[in-house]
Structure formats: structure tokens, C-alpha cells
Design a protein around this motif. Structure first.
Motif, PDB file in Angstrom:
ATOM      1  N   LEU A   2      48.006  -6.332  34.904  1.00 32.69           N
ATOM      2  CA  LEU A   2      45.912  -6.136  35.153  1.00 32.69           C
ATOM      3  C   LEU A   2      46.227  -5.576  36.788  1.00 32.69           C
ATOM      4  N   ILE A   3      44.991  -5.463  37.761  1.00 29.44           N
ATOM      5  CA  ILE A   3      44.846  -4.363  38.582  1.00 29.44           C
ATOM      6  C   ILE A   3      45.847  -5.391  39.717  1.00 29.44           C
ATOM      7  N   GLY A   4      45.466  -6.677  39.948  1.00 34.12           N
ATOM      8  CA  GLY A   4      46.918  -6.612  40.631  1.00 34.12           C
ATOM      9  C   GLY A   4      47.940  -6.079  40.795  1.00 34.12           C
ATOM     10  N   GLU A   5      48.997  -6.420  39.486  1.00 30.59           N
ATOM     11  CA  GLU A   5      49.724  -5.699  39.592  1.00 30.59           C
ATOM     12  C   GLU A   5      49.896  -4.782  39.885  1.00 30.59           C
ATOM     13  N   LEU A   6      48.884  -3.602  39.426  1.00 34.50           N
ATOM     14  CA  LEU A   6      49.291  -1.933  38.575  1.00 34.50           C
ATOM     15  C   LEU A   6      49.084  -1.880  41.052  1.00 34.50           C
ATOM     16  N   ALA A   7      48.323  -2.205  41.160  1.00 36.18           N
ATOM     17  CA  ALA A   7      48.272  -2.079  42.945  1.00 36.18           C
ATOM     18  C   ALA A   7      49.534  -2.716  43.617  1.00 36.18           C
ATOM     19  N   ARG A   8      50.033  -3.467  42.826  1.00 32.59           N
ATOM     20  CA  ARG A   8      51.332  -4.250  43.510  1.00 32.59           C
ATOM     21  C   ARG A   8      52.259  -3.010  43.708  1.00 32.59           C
ATOM     22  N   ARG A   9      52.326  -2.738  42.451  1.00 37.00           N
ATOM     23  CA  ARG A   9      53.775  -2.002  41.949  1.00 37.00           C
ATOM     24  C   ARG A   9      53.219  -0.509  42.735  1.00 37.00           C
ATOM     25  N   THR A  10      52.057  -0.161  42.849  1.00 32.95           N
ATOM     26  CA  THR A  10      51.834   2.060  43.465  1.00 32.95           C
ATOM     27  C   THR A  10      51.759   1.657  45.130  1.00 32.95           C
ATOM     28  N   GLY A  11      52.073   0.665  45.768  1.00 33.35           N
ATOM     29  CA  GLY A  11      51.181   0.353  46.223  1.00 33.35           C
ATOM     30  C   GLY A  11      50.162   0.315  47.568  1.00 33.35           C
ATOM     31  N   VAL A  14      43.807  -3.329  45.685  1.00 36.01           N
ATOM     32  CA  VAL A  14      43.193  -3.748  44.535  1.00 36.01           C
ATOM     33  C   VAL A  14      41.770  -2.729  44.910  1.00 36.01           C
ATOM     34  N   GLN A  15      40.684  -2.907  45.727  1.00 33.96           N
ATOM     35  CA  GLN A  15      40.142  -1.936  45.997  1.00 33.96           C
ATOM     36  C   GLN A  15      40.197  -0.856  45.689  1.00 33.96           C
ATOM     37  N   THR A  16      41.779  -0.609  46.350  1.00 28.99           N
ATOM     38  CA  THR A  16      41.415   1.640  46.205  1.00 28.99           C
ATOM     39  C   THR A  16      41.999   2.140  44.667  1.00 28.99           C
ATOM     40  N   VAL A  17      42.360   1.236  43.821  1.00 30.16           N
ATOM     41  CA  VAL A  17      42.103   1.275  42.567  1.00 30.16           C
ATOM     42  C   VAL A  17      41.318   1.221  41.744  1.00 30.16           C
ATOM     43  N   ARG A  18      40.306   0.364  42.817  1.00 36.19           N
ATOM     44  CA  ARG A  18      38.062   0.231  41.700  1.00 36.19           C
ATOM     45  C   ARG A  18      37.940   1.410  42.516  1.00 36.19           C
ATOM     46  N   PRO A  27      41.441   6.724  34.948  1.00 37.35           N
ATOM     47  CA  PRO A  27      40.786   7.054  33.470  1.00 37.35           C
ATOM     48  C   PRO A  27      40.181   4.964  33.770  1.00 37.35           C
ATOM     49  N   PRO A  28      38.630   4.659  33.028  1.00 38.57           N
ATOM     50  CA  PRO A  28      38.851   3.883  33.166  1.00 38.57           C
ATOM     51  C   PRO A  28      39.540   2.636  32.056  1.00 38.57           C
ATOM     52  N   SER A  29      39.619   1.710  32.800  1.00 43.59           N
ATOM     53  CA  SER A  29      40.647   0.908  32.317  1.00 43.59           C
ATOM     54  C   SER A  29      39.699   0.355  30.529  1.00 43.59           C
ATOM     55  N   MET A  30      40.797  -0.824  29.578  1.00 53.19           N
ATOM     56  CA  MET A  30      40.387  -1.467  29.177  1.00 53.19           C
ATOM     57  C   MET A  30      39.982  -2.857  29.480  1.00 53.19           C
ATOM     58  N   ARG A  31      39.607  -3.775  28.898  1.00 53.92           N
ATOM     59  CA  ARG A  31      38.603  -4.908  29.437  1.00 53.92           C
ATOM     60  C   ARG A  31      39.297  -5.848  28.427  1.00 53.92           C
ATOM     61  N   THR A  32      39.276  -7.341  29.466  1.00 52.77           N
ATOM     62  CA  THR A  32      39.653  -8.110  28.154  1.00 52.77           C
ATOM     63  C   THR A  32      38.491  -8.750  27.915  1.00 52.77           C
ATOM     64  N   ASP A  33      38.656  -9.983  26.722  1.00 52.83           N
ATOM     65  CA  ASP A  33      37.293 -10.335  25.927  1.00 52.83           C
ATOM     66  C   ASP A  33      37.180 -11.785  27.732  1.00 52.83           C
ATOM     67  N   GLY A  34      37.592 -11.575  28.752  1.00 55.88           N
ATOM     68  CA  GLY A  34      37.368 -11.915  30.295  1.00 55.88           C
ATOM     69  C   GLY A  34      36.593 -11.670  31.107  1.00 55.88           C
ATOM     70  N   GLN A  36      38.890  -9.093  32.511  1.00 56.56           N
ATOM     71  CA  GLN A  36      39.120  -8.473  33.236  1.00 56.56           C
ATOM     72  C   GLN A  36      39.981  -6.847  33.283  1.00 56.56           C
ATOM     73  N   ARG A  37      40.397  -5.994  33.857  1.00 59.69           N
ATOM     74  CA  ARG A  37      40.229  -4.722  33.287  1.00 59.69           C
ATOM     75  C   ARG A  37      41.530  -4.993  33.251  1.00 59.69           C
ATOM     76  N   ILE A  38      42.758  -4.253  32.286  1.00 59.09           N
ATOM     77  CA  ILE A  38      43.515  -3.875  31.479  1.00 59.09           C
ATOM     78  C   ILE A  38      43.892  -2.428  31.522  1.00 59.09           C
ATOM     79  N   TYR A  39      45.122  -2.730  32.369  1.00 55.52           N
ATOM     80  CA  TYR A  39      46.107  -1.185  33.209  1.00 55.52           C
ATOM     81  C   TYR A  39      47.286  -1.075  31.931  1.00 55.52           C
ATOM     82  N   VAL A  40      47.479   0.909  32.141  1.00 54.56           N
ATOM     83  CA  VAL A  40      48.717   0.601  31.347  1.00 54.56           C
ATOM     84  C   VAL A  40      49.564   2.030  32.189  1.00 54.56           C
TER      85      VAL A  40
END
Length: 142
Positions: A2-11, A14-18, A27-34, A36-40
Motif C-alpha cells: 500500500l502507499i503508506g508502506e511504499l512511502a515508509r520504505r523509500t523515506g 504519502v503526498q510525495t508518492v501521490r 507509473p500508475p498504481s493498480m487499485r484494489t476493489d476498495g 486503494q493504491r497497490i504498488y510493486v
């Protein structure tokens, strides 16, 4: 992740990621049914590159260009080398200006021998309108 995990792992925040995603640097993130952004892992690698390049002072325009060259696998790294060399030249110019600024400030401070503010050599030097000793001028308001 999720976006919070990506932000944490890269320092990043969340606003910067967005922001980087909205600017097309990520590249655009995938989205869950809810919705939520999903990153790889590729998002993490690319965001790490962007963050490191920003720490080194590269402007977003240069980062965008370098990423677009990487995205086209057939491109030579000569263009990326050119961008890095230009940035290095700009950094060296800034260092030279800052060194001259440091020397000027050291000179001003060395000439100050205390006493009354109306006779202060620092005030006198800063009031000198000829700027003959001013290696660094910043005429921005504020």
C-alpha cells in the motif's frame, strides 16, 4: 504494498508518492476493489531513484528525461551522462559562488572589532552600494 508502506520504505511522504504519480514520474498504481493504491517493487525502485536524484539536486525535468530514456531500452546512456555532467557543472559553479561568499563574510567578520553599532565595519560593508566585494548577489525580495 500500500502507499503508506511504499512511502515508509523509500523515506518519502504519502503526498510525495501521490505527487510523483500525478506528475507521471511513477507509473500508475493498480487499485484494489476498495480503490486503494497497490504498488510493486518497480515502484519502490523508481521512487528510490527519484528520491536519490532529488537529494543530489537534480531538477524534476532532468529526472523525467532520465527516466524516459531508461524506459526506452534502446537509448544510449550518453544522454544521461550529458545531463549529469551539466548538473555537475552547475553544482561546481554554486560551490565557487558559495566559497566567494564565505570569503567575503570572513573578511567582514575579521574587520569587526566590536565597539558601537554606528561604527560597525560589518554594517559599513553591507551598506556599500558599489558591491565591489560582493561575489554573490540575490536580489529576490524577502
Amino acid at each position: 504494498m500500500l502507499i503508506g508502506e511504499l512511502a515508509r520504505r523509500t523515506g518519502c511522504t504519502v503526498q510525495t508518492v501521490r505527487y510523483y504519480e500525478a506528475e507521471g514520474l511513477l507509473p500508475p498504481s493498480m487499485r484494489t476493489d476498495g480503490n486503494q493504491r497497490i504498488y510493486v517493487a518497480e515502484h519502490e525502485r523508481r521512487l528510490g531513484f527519484i528520491r536519490h536524484a532529488r537529494e543530489l539536486g537534480f531538477p524534476l525535468k532532468s529526472i523525467r528525461t532520465m527516466l524516459s530514456l531508461v524506459d526506452r531500452n534502446d537509448r544510449s546512456c550518453a544522454e544521461i551522462d550529458h545531463i549529469a555532467r551539466e548538473h555537475l557543472a552547475e553544482v561546481l559553479q554554486r560551490i565557487a559562488r558559495l566559497d566567494a561568499l564565505k570569503q567575503e563574510l570572513e573578511r567582514m567578520v575579521a574587520e569587526c572589532h566590536g565597539g558601537r553599532a554606528t561604527e560597525c565595519r560589518i554594517i559599513e560593508a553591507l551598506s556599500d552600494q558599489s558591491h565591489e566585494h560582493a561575489p554573490f548577489r540575490d536580489d529576490r525580495p524577502g
